[in-house]
Design a protein around this motif. Structure first.
Motif, PDB file in Angstrom:
ATOM      1  N   THR A   1       2.417  16.602  17.339  1.00  0.00           N
ATOM      2  CA  THR A   1       1.434  16.492  16.269  1.00  0.00           C
ATOM      3  C   THR A   1       2.117  16.296  14.915  1.00  0.00           C
ATOM      4  N   ILE A   2       3.184  17.076  14.658  1.00  0.00           N
ATOM      5  CA  ILE A   2       3.915  16.920  13.398  1.00  0.00           C
ATOM      6  C   ILE A   2       4.554  15.532  13.317  1.00  0.00           C
ATOM      7  N   GLY A   3       5.156  15.101  14.430  1.00  0.00           N
ATOM      8  CA  GLY A   3       5.755  13.766  14.442  1.00  0.00           C
ATOM      9  C   GLY A   3       4.736  12.673  14.205  1.00  0.00           C
ATOM     10  N   ALA A   4       3.556  12.803  14.817  1.00  0.00           N
ATOM     11  CA  ALA A   4       2.496  11.816  14.601  1.00  0.00           C
ATOM     12  C   ALA A   4       2.046  11.809  13.148  1.00  0.00           C
ATOM     13  N   PHE A   5       1.954  12.996  12.538  1.00  0.00           N
ATOM     14  CA  PHE A   5       1.593  13.075  11.122  1.00  0.00           C
ATOM     15  C   PHE A   5       2.563  12.269  10.265  1.00  0.00           C
ATOM     16  N   LEU A   6       3.854  12.459  10.484  1.00  0.00           N
ATOM     17  CA  LEU A   6       4.861  11.772   9.675  1.00  0.00           C
ATOM     18  C   LEU A   6       4.862  10.275   9.943  1.00  0.00           C
ATOM     19  N   LEU A   7       4.740   9.884  11.211  1.00  0.00           N
ATOM     20  CA  LEU A   7       4.757   8.456  11.539  1.00  0.00           C
ATOM     21  C   LEU A   7       3.555   7.731  10.957  1.00  0.00           C
ATOM     22  N   PHE A   8       2.367   8.320  11.117  1.00  0.00           N
ATOM     23  CA  PHE A   8       1.172   7.661  10.616  1.00  0.00           C
ATOM     24  C   PHE A   8       1.044   7.779   9.102  1.00  0.00           C
ATOM     25  N   TYR A   9       1.856   8.646   8.489  1.00  0.00           N
ATOM     26  CA  TYR A   9       1.905   8.728   7.032  1.00  0.00           C
ATOM     27  C   TYR A   9       2.251   7.358   6.445  1.00  0.00           C
ATOM     28  N   GLY A  10       3.179   6.654   7.100  1.00  0.00           N
ATOM     29  CA  GLY A  10       3.581   5.349   6.585  1.00  0.00           C
ATOM     30  C   GLY A  10       3.248   4.180   7.486  1.00  0.00           C
ATOM     31  N   PHE A  11       2.611   4.455   8.638  1.00  0.00           N
ATOM     32  CA  PHE A  11       2.397   3.415   9.645  1.00  0.00           C
ATOM     33  C   PHE A  11       1.588   2.233   9.115  1.00  0.00           C
ATOM     34  N   PHE A  12       0.514   2.498   8.364  1.00  0.00           N
ATOM     35  CA  PHE A  12      -0.390   1.431   7.952  1.00  0.00           C
ATOM     36  C   PHE A  12       0.059   0.696   6.684  1.00  0.00           C
ATOM     37  N   ILE A  13       1.101   1.178   6.027  1.00  0.00           N
ATOM     38  CA  ILE A  13       1.531   0.543   4.782  1.00  0.00           C
ATOM     39  C   ILE A  13       1.890  -0.931   4.980  1.00  0.00           C
ATOM     40  N   PRO A  14       2.697  -1.308   5.974  1.00  0.00           N
ATOM     41  CA  PRO A  14       2.958  -2.744   6.160  1.00  0.00           C
ATOM     42  C   PRO A  14       1.688  -3.542   6.453  1.00  0.00           C
ATOM     43  N   TYR A  15       0.742  -2.954   7.183  1.00  0.00           N
ATOM     44  CA  TYR A  15      -0.491  -3.663   7.495  1.00  0.00           C
ATOM     45  C   TYR A  15      -1.301  -3.942   6.226  1.00  0.00           C
ATOM     46  N   PHE A  16      -1.306  -2.998   5.292  1.00  0.00           N
ATOM     47  CA  PHE A  16      -2.117  -3.147   4.095  1.00  0.00           C
ATOM     48  C   PHE A  16      -1.431  -3.973   3.007  1.00  0.00           C
ATOM     49  N   TYR A  17      -0.087  -4.031   3.031  1.00  0.00           N
ATOM     50  CA  TYR A  17       0.621  -4.616   1.893  1.00  0.00           C
ATOM     51  C   TYR A  17       1.475  -5.824   2.237  1.00  0.00           C
ATOM     52  N   ILE A  18       1.513  -6.257   3.493  1.00  0.00           N
ATOM     53  CA  ILE A  18       2.392  -7.366   3.849  1.00  0.00           C
ATOM     54  C   ILE A  18       1.976  -8.660   3.162  1.00  0.00           C
ATOM     55  N   GLU A  19       0.660  -8.912   3.045  1.00  0.00           N
ATOM     56  CA  GLU A  19       0.208 -10.136   2.373  1.00  0.00           C
ATOM     57  C   GLU A  19       0.481 -10.072   0.871  1.00  0.00           C
ATOM     58  N   ILE A  20       0.250  -8.910   0.275  1.00  0.00           N
ATOM     59  CA  ILE A  20       0.507  -8.757  -1.161  1.00  0.00           C
ATOM     60  C   ILE A  20       1.993  -8.921  -1.447  1.00  0.00           C
ATOM     61  N   TYR A  21       2.846  -8.371  -0.579  1.00  0.00           N
ATOM     62  CA  TYR A  21       4.288  -8.505  -0.751  1.00  0.00           C
ATOM     63  C   TYR A  21       4.714  -9.968  -0.634  1.00  0.00           C
ATOM     64  N   ALA A  22       4.142 -10.679   0.330  1.00  0.00           N
ATOM     65  CA  ALA A  22       4.487 -12.089   0.493  1.00  0.00           C
ATOM     66  C   ALA A  22       4.070 -12.897  -0.731  1.00  0.00           C
ATOM     67  N   ASN A  23       2.888 -12.615  -1.277  1.00  0.00           N
ATOM     68  CA  ASN A  23       2.451 -13.318  -2.491  1.00  0.00           C
ATOM     69  C   ASN A  23       3.374 -13.012  -3.660  1.00  0.00           C
ATOM     70  N   PHE A  24       3.837 -11.759  -3.756  1.00  0.00           N
ATOM     71  CA  PHE A  24       4.764 -11.384  -4.823  1.00  0.00           C
ATOM     72  C   PHE A  24       6.069 -12.155  -4.710  1.00  0.00           C
ATOM     73  N   ARG A  25       6.523 -12.395  -3.491  1.00  0.00           N
ATOM     74  CA  ARG A  25       7.774 -13.118  -3.280  1.00  0.00           C
ATOM     75  C   ARG A  25       7.598 -14.633  -3.391  1.00  0.00           C
ATOM     76  N   GLY A  26       6.402 -15.086  -3.687  1.00  0.00           N
ATOM     77  CA  GLY A  26       6.178 -16.517  -3.868  1.00  0.00           C
ATOM     78  C   GLY A  26       6.044 -17.298  -2.580  1.00  0.00           C
ATOM     79  N   ILE A  27       5.707 -16.617  -1.488  1.00  0.00           N
ATOM     80  CA  ILE A  27       5.518 -17.297  -0.212  1.00  0.00           C
ATOM     81  C   ILE A  27       4.244 -18.137  -0.285  1.00  0.00           C
TER      82      ILE A  27
END
Length: 480
Positions: A257-283
């Protein structure tokens, strides 16, 4: 073999530990033995349930995996006056309700099955999207209520029962069945972003969302007709039994349970920000707009194949390597990625390995939980995971002091190099910490560790007895 698996057959194979036991009539066994030992592990009815569960997750959790596209549209068009962290909170509300209501949904499932949860969740998901299509520009509260709260409650009623019901039909192939089911949510994360990207410029946001709502309606009708329980249900639930905390007496369950808490703490960040990051890099938008779909497409095999392997070697033995590889990808590939090749490679590889998080967590909890309490135990884990996606923290009161993805929004106050580096390092640190805790769960689950603990307890108990005996003899004058 197929005839054995049909309902009402005269013979059934018992998939218990040890040699297979074949009985002439399963109904002749005691009720406890029937429920705990007889599992079809396949057959037409069992795989039909997998189909319905996959469609339910395609229509519900698949929309969560698509939120990056919604966030991009909200920031640029629908809610331009709202900050990135506030808009992230809408998506985090979905994840929060999905996991936080897991305990309640799990207990209701254990008591009443799916006959109430699946239809009610389907109705809420469809009606919330219809309301979302009517939201007005810069009216953030409307989007919060429709897309965050109402839709989040709807998917919470669908997600946990759709996975827990598989325990009624599978044991030896349970990880594979869960992998196939969670692959449905990954497929939704591929399809829905592309639909939105294609339809919004032609028919507008409102009708694009309505079309998705009709797609959800078709999928959820099939889910309502095919998802069903097999074992007897308690038929009652009380406030005292609404939350099952007994699992935390098992150190494996606690560490998982503790491990799942830590993993899911950051799990969705790439899903939510990958497009914004690509736009920032001029893709190029022709590439950036499809990165989320690419990421989600790669999670389809990573939720099915690890499940197949986990049935052979154990879920936790697949979970830990996948989490470790994700840590390396975040810190070693995403952090220095600047060009289209490196960013796309990260999206492909992160999707390929991170998909195992969703399918292997419930598989591992199933291996250490009683069948009759699996729904509640899984729900308790998801409730803790919910805190990782939405809980008040200790930051400044007006700076979105929330964990999980809102923390990501707070770290990304401005879209520049420094703030993106902070976001990526934070995501990687949480993944590393979660991997370490999961490794501890593996250690305490080994027979060697348990034997050493038992020996230590015996030695300690023996020493206590000797000390007490010596003290008594000294008091009695036996020792000068």
């Amino acid at each position: 073999m197929a005839d054995k698996q049909e309902k009402g057959d005269t013979k059934a194979e018992m998939t218990a530990v040890g040699p297979p036991l074949v009985v002439e009539d399963p109904s002749a066994l005691p009720p406890e033995s029937q429920e705990l030992e007889y599992v079809p592990d396949g057959g037409r009815e069992a795989w039909t349930v997998v189909l319905g569960s996959s469609l339910a997750l395609f229509a519900s959790a698949g929309m969560i995996n698509s939120y990056g596209t919604f966030q991009n549209y909200y920031e640029t068009t629908l809610l331009p006056s709202s900050s990135s962290s506030v808009i992230s909170l809408i998506g985090s509300l979905q994840v929060f309700f999905l996991y936080f209501l897991g305990t309640l949904a799990g207990r209701v499932f254990d008591a009443y099955g799916t006959r109430v949860l699946i239809p009610l969740g389907s109705f809420l998901c469809v009606i919330s999207l219809m309301l979302l299509s009517l939201c007005q520009k810069d009216h953030a509260y409307q989007v919060f209520l429709a897309h965050g709260v109402l839709f989040g409650i709807g998917i919470a009623l669908l997600f946990n029962p759709s996975i827990a019901v598989l325990g009624h039909w599978f044991r030896k192939r349970r990880a594979l069945a869960i992998g196939l089911t969670t692959g449905g949510s990954a497929s939704g994360g591929v399809v829905f972003p592309i639909i939105l990207q294609r339809l919004i410029p032609t028919v507008g946001f409102g009708w694009a969302v309505r079309i998705i709502a009709f797609i959800l309606l078709c999928c959820l009708i099939v889910a309502c007709l095919t998802i069903r329980t097999r074992l007897s249900l308690s038929g009652h639930i009380s406030l005292r039994s609404a939350i099952d905390l007994e699992g935390f007496k098992d150190p494996r369950y606690t560490l998982a349970t503790i491990g799942a808490f830590l993993l899911f703490y950051g799990f969705f960040i790439p899903y939510f920000y990958i497009e914004i990051y690509a736009n920032f890099r001029g893709i190029s938008p022709h590439v950036a707009n499809y990165l989320l779909a690419i990421l989600n497409a790669m999670t389809v095999p990573s939720r099915i194949l690890p499940g197949y392997i986990a049935d052979k070697v154990g879920p936790i033995n697949v979970f830990i390597p996948a989490a470790a590889i994700c840590s390396v990808l975040i810190l070693g590939l995403w952090l220095p990625a600047h060009g289209v090749a490196s960013i796309t490679t990260f999206a492909v590889l992160y999707g390929l390995f991170s998909g195992a998080f969703v399918s292997l967590l419930p598989s591992y909890i199933a291996t250490i939980s009683p069948r009759e309490k699996y729904g509640a135990r899984l729900g308790a884990v998801y409730t803790i995971v919910a805190v990782a996606t939405l809980v008040v923290g200790t930051g400044k009161p007006c700076r979105s002091p929330l964990v999980g993805t809102p923390t990501g929004g707070a770290l990304l106050k401005r879209t520049d190099e420094q703030h993106f580096n902070r976001l990526i390092v934070f995501c990687g640190a949480m993944t590393v910490a979660g991997t370490a805790v999961l490794s501890m769960a593996t250690i305490v689950g080994t027979e060697t560790f348990r034997q050493r603990c038992a020996d230590s307890m015996h030695v300690g108990a023996f020493g206590t007895v000797v000390a007490r005996t010596l003290r008594m003899r000294e008091v009695q004058g036996s020792i000068p």
